[in-house]
Write a protein that holds these residues in place. Structure first.
Motif, PDB file in Angstrom:
ATOM      1  N   LEU A 318       0.824  -1.211   0.000  1.00  0.00           N
ATOM      2  CA  LEU A 318       0.000   0.000   0.000  1.00  0.00           C
ATOM      3  C   LEU A 318       0.862   1.267   0.000  1.00  0.00           C
ATOM      4  O   LEU A 318       0.561   2.237  -0.699  1.00  0.00           O
ATOM      5  CB  LEU A 318      -0.901  -0.022   1.238  1.00  0.00           C
ATOM      6  N   GLU A 319       1.952   1.246   0.785  1.00  0.00           N
ATOM      7  CA  GLU A 319       2.830   2.420   0.841  1.00  0.00           C
ATOM      8  C   GLU A 319       3.371   2.744  -0.549  1.00  0.00           C
ATOM      9  O   GLU A 319       3.442   3.904  -0.938  1.00  0.00           O
ATOM     10  CB  GLU A 319       4.002   2.171   1.800  1.00  0.00           C
ATOM     11  N   ARG A 320       3.737   1.691  -1.282  1.00  0.00           N
ATOM     12  CA  ARG A 320       4.318   1.898  -2.603  1.00  0.00           C
ATOM     13  C   ARG A 320       3.305   2.597  -3.521  1.00  0.00           C
ATOM     14  O   ARG A 320       3.638   3.541  -4.235  1.00  0.00           O
ATOM     15  CB  ARG A 320       4.730   0.543  -3.183  1.00  0.00           C
ATOM     16  N   ILE A 321       2.072   2.128  -3.494  1.00  0.00           N
ATOM     17  CA  ILE A 321       1.026   2.735  -4.333  1.00  0.00           C
ATOM     18  C   ILE A 321       0.839   4.205  -3.941  1.00  0.00           C
ATOM     19  O   ILE A 321       0.779   5.097  -4.798  1.00  0.00           O
ATOM     20  CB  ILE A 321      -0.324   1.993  -4.139  1.00  0.00           C
ATOM     21  N   ALA A 322       0.773   4.449  -2.631  1.00  0.00           N
ATOM     22  CA  ALA A 322       0.559   5.824  -2.153  1.00  0.00           C
ATOM     23  C   ALA A 322       1.743   6.718  -2.530  1.00  0.00           C
ATOM     24  O   ALA A 322       1.560   7.878  -2.900  1.00  0.00           O
ATOM     25  CB  ALA A 322       0.349   5.822  -0.639  1.00  0.00           C
ATOM     26  N   MET A 323       2.952   6.169  -2.450  1.00  0.00           N
ATOM     27  CA  MET A 323       4.141   6.960  -2.783  1.00  0.00           C
ATOM     28  C   MET A 323       4.150   7.331  -4.260  1.00  0.00           C
ATOM     29  O   MET A 323       4.460   8.467  -4.633  1.00  0.00           O
ATOM     30  CB  MET A 323       5.417   6.196  -2.401  1.00  0.00           C
ATOM     31  N   LEU A 324       3.774   6.381  -5.115  1.00  0.00           N
ATOM     32  CA  LEU A 324       3.731   6.667  -6.552  1.00  0.00           C
ATOM     33  C   LEU A 324       2.655   7.701  -6.863  1.00  0.00           C
ATOM     34  O   LEU A 324       2.884   8.667  -7.587  1.00  0.00           O
ATOM     35  CB  LEU A 324       3.453   5.385  -7.352  1.00  0.00           C
ATOM     36  N   LEU A 325       1.475   7.485  -6.279  1.00  0.00           N
ATOM     37  CA  LEU A 325       0.341   8.388  -6.569  1.00  0.00           C
ATOM     38  C   LEU A 325       0.632   9.821  -6.163  1.00  0.00           C
ATOM     39  O   LEU A 325       0.234  10.755  -6.845  1.00  0.00           O
ATOM     40  CB  LEU A 325      -0.901   7.914  -5.802  1.00  0.00           C
ATOM     41  N   HIS A 326       1.278   9.974  -5.004  1.00  0.00           N
ATOM     42  CA  HIS A 326       1.447  11.317  -4.457  1.00  0.00           C
ATOM     43  C   HIS A 326       2.867  11.851  -4.587  1.00  0.00           C
ATOM     44  O   HIS A 326       3.179  12.912  -4.040  1.00  0.00           O
ATOM     45  CB  HIS A 326       1.037  11.327  -2.980  1.00  0.00           C
ATOM     46  N   GLY A 327       3.746  11.113  -5.267  1.00  0.00           N
ATOM     47  CA  GLY A 327       5.113  11.597  -5.420  1.00  0.00           C
ATOM     48  C   GLY A 327       5.845  11.719  -4.090  1.00  0.00           C
ATOM     49  O   GLY A 327       6.592  12.656  -3.865  1.00  0.00           O
ATOM     50  N   ILE A 328       5.624  10.761  -3.188  1.00  0.00           N
ATOM     51  CA  ILE A 328       6.289  10.774  -1.877  1.00  0.00           C
ATOM     52  C   ILE A 328       7.594   9.986  -2.001  1.00  0.00           C
ATOM     53  O   ILE A 328       7.602   8.876  -2.536  1.00  0.00           O
ATOM     54  CB  ILE A 328       5.365  10.146  -0.811  1.00  0.00           C
ATOM     55  N   ASP A 329       8.690  10.556  -1.515  1.00  0.00           N
ATOM     56  CA  ASP A 329       9.980   9.922  -1.788  1.00  0.00           C
ATOM     57  C   ASP A 329      10.553   9.156  -0.609  1.00  0.00           C
ATOM     58  O   ASP A 329      11.618   8.567  -0.714  1.00  0.00           O
ATOM     59  CB  ASP A 329      10.992  10.976  -2.274  1.00  0.00           C
ATOM     60  N   ASP A 330       9.856   9.165   0.531  1.00  0.00           N
ATOM     61  CA  ASP A 330      10.414   8.475   1.696  1.00  0.00           C
ATOM     62  C   ASP A 330       9.277   7.849   2.505  1.00  0.00           C
ATOM     63  O   ASP A 330       8.379   8.551   2.973  1.00  0.00           O
ATOM     64  CB  ASP A 330      11.194   9.485   2.559  1.00  0.00           C
ATOM     65  N   ILE A 331       9.351   6.531   2.693  1.00  0.00           N
ATOM     66  CA  ILE A 331       8.265   5.796   3.361  1.00  0.00           C
ATOM     67  C   ILE A 331       8.090   6.265   4.811  1.00  0.00           C
ATOM     68  O   ILE A 331       7.006   6.180   5.380  1.00  0.00           O
ATOM     69  CB  ILE A 331       8.543   4.270   3.304  1.00  0.00           C
ATOM     70  N   ARG A 332       9.171   6.796   5.402  1.00  0.00           N
ATOM     71  CA  ARG A 332       9.124   7.185   6.813  1.00  0.00           C
ATOM     72  C   ARG A 332       8.166   8.348   7.070  1.00  0.00           C
ATOM     73  O   ARG A 332       7.686   8.526   8.177  1.00  0.00           O
ATOM     74  CB  ARG A 332      10.528   7.534   7.307  1.00  0.00           C
ATOM     75  N   HIS A 333       7.875   9.131   6.014  1.00  0.00           N
ATOM     76  CA  HIS A 333       6.918  10.235   6.184  1.00  0.00           C
ATOM     77  C   HIS A 333       5.571   9.730   6.705  1.00  0.00           C
ATOM     78  O   HIS A 333       4.891  10.430   7.446  1.00  0.00           O
ATOM     79  CB  HIS A 333       6.656  10.943   4.849  1.00  0.00           C
ATOM     80  N   PHE A 334       5.194   8.520   6.299  1.00  0.00           N
ATOM     81  CA  PHE A 334       3.872   8.003   6.681  1.00  0.00           C
ATOM     82  C   PHE A 334       3.738   7.789   8.187  1.00  0.00           C
ATOM     83  O   PHE A 334       2.637   7.782   8.714  1.00  0.00           O
ATOM     84  CB  PHE A 334       3.595   6.668   5.989  1.00  0.00           C
ATOM     85  N   TYR A 335       4.877   7.581   8.856  1.00  0.00           N
ATOM     86  CA  TYR A 335       4.789   7.209  10.265  1.00  0.00           C
ATOM     87  C   TYR A 335       5.334   8.274  11.208  1.00  0.00           C
ATOM     88  O   TYR A 335       5.414   8.051  12.411  1.00  0.00           O
ATOM     89  CB  TYR A 335       5.546   5.891  10.506  1.00  0.00           C
ATOM     90  N   ALA A 336       5.730   9.422  10.668  1.00  0.00           N
ATOM     91  CA  ALA A 336       6.410  10.421  11.498  1.00  0.00           C
ATOM     92  C   ALA A 336       5.432  11.331  12.235  1.00  0.00           C
ATOM     93  O   ALA A 336       5.838  12.098  13.100  1.00  0.00           O
ATOM     94  CB  ALA A 336       7.361  11.234  10.642  1.00  0.00           C
ATOM     95  N   ASN A 337       4.153  11.270  11.887  1.00  0.00           N
ATOM     96  CA  ASN A 337       3.150  12.145  12.518  1.00  0.00           C
ATOM     97  C   ASN A 337       3.521  13.619  12.425  1.00  0.00           C
ATOM     98  O   ASN A 337       3.292  14.374  13.365  1.00  0.00           O
ATOM     99  CB  ASN A 337       2.950  11.777  13.993  1.00  0.00           C
TER     100      ASN A 337
END
Ligand code: DAH
Length: 346
Positions: A318-337
């Motif tokens: 899921l993270e990979r799909i979200a990163m591609l869709l939104h141009g997010i370059d670091d998975i850690r952003h999702f958990y940093a609050n």
């Protein structure tokens, strides 16, 4: 007695609206419910009420007490409100929401998960679930992944302490419990619970002993898909995935299946996609999921006749799909609050 109680309530109700401050309120309350109060006197007088009248008198007394308590609470709340208003001054209405208020919103991963689930719902899939703590059997054996497979190595999978027990232990006596390393275990749980035809999608959290960096997280999410029916073919796999990527990534998105290996599918593929809608990533093939046709061994493991049933399966991060869709370059952003990140999805 009846009259006495009625008078107490009438007088209190009449007096309450005029009470404007706390000391007045305390005196008012004491006049009624204090040691020498009118209500206290009425309660004492109960002792003298003849036995036959006691039940009715008691009931009335309780009703009166309840009504008075409500009156006290309302009066006090009104006084508190006016105290707050006095402290704030006339320019502020404390009942309005603060202008700095952030109402909150769904986490980007939740939003993308809902989007993915929505697309598959349109294709006739329903959502299935399984536990995050799994027995080895559900996570590996039943999925045709032998003991010697590298995925079962301590390197990848987080094992629970021996004494931990899964809610429904399975057949192997000496089985360990693991934090599920993929959502494929939900395929097994679903097939054991229901008979084909099956068309499910299983979003969920997974765990691996990964060292955290821009593209790895020890805690991540997958979405699993399983379709079991008569004569499910590669053509179905391709058309399901085609429909999914076009809905998710927009018109013009193409897919490519590359031969690969997974123990629970035969043949197995990696699915890549290329989409004109992904900015600087538009010109390349991007790997997004594993997929294939369900291995007959898996059907045998859940008691399905492999001569009769066929199936397709797929699993994506899921993270990979979200990163591609939104141009997010670091998975850690999702958990940093970090609200600076999260607010962009509000
Ligand atoms: N479970 C695999 C993993 O975690 C992904 C996967 C591959 C799932 C192929 C599937 C499949 O259902 O058919 O890497």
């Amino acid at each position: 007695m009846q009259e006495q109680l009625a008078n107490i309530l009438t007088e209190a109700t009449a007096a309450a609206p005029a009470i404007a401050a706390r000391p007045e309120f305390e005196a008012f309350k004491a006049r009624i419910a204090g040691p020498n109060g009118t209500l206290t006197a009425a309660m004492k007088a109960m002792a003298a009420v003849p036995k036959e009248e006691k039940p009715a008198a008691g009931k009335l007394l309780n009703q009166t007490k309840g009504a008075l308590e409500k009156l006290f609470a309302e009066t006090l709340a009104r006084i508190e409100q006016s105290e707050i208003a006095a402290r704030l001054g006339p320019a502020i209405d404390p009942t309005l929401p603060s202008p700095d208020d952030f109402a909150g919103s769904l986490h980007p991963l939740t939003q993308v998960r809902e989007e993915v689930v929505g697309v598959f719902r349109k294709l006739g899939f329903t959502v299935a679930e399984g536990p995050e703590i799994e027995s080895e059997w559900y996570c590996f054996d039943a999925l045709n992944t032998p003991d010697s497979h590298p995925a079962r190595d301590m390197q990848d999978t987080l094992f629970m302490p021996r004494e931990t027990r899964c809610a429904d232990a399975t057949k192997k006596g000496d089985e360990a419990y693991v934090l599920r390393s993929h959502t494929s275990s939900v395929q097994i749980r679903t097939m054991l619970k229901q008979q084909p035809p099956i068309r499910i999608i299983a979003p969920g959290r997974c765990f691996r002993r990964d060292t955290v960096d821009a593209t790895h997280s020890a805690n991540f999410h997958q979405i699993e898909g399983l379709w079991v029916d008569k004569q499910v073919t590669l053509r179905d796999l391709k058309s399901v995935l085609d429909a999914f990527v076009r809905e998710m990534f927009g018109a013009g998105t193409e897919i490519r299946l590359r031969p690969s290996f997974f123990p629970f599918t035969e043949p197995s593929f990696e699915m890549d996609l290329k989409s004109p809608n992904l900015g600087r990533l538009s010109d390349r093939w991007l790997e997004v999921m594993g997929c294939g046709l369900v291995d007959p061994k898996v059907f045998e493991n859940v008691g399905y006749d492999p001569e009769q049933w066929t199936g397709l399966a797929f699993g994506m991060g899921l993270e990979r799909i979200a990163m591609l869709l939104h141009g997010i370059d670091d998975i850690r952003h999702f958990y940093a609050n970090d609200l600076r990140f999260l607010r962009q999805f509000a």
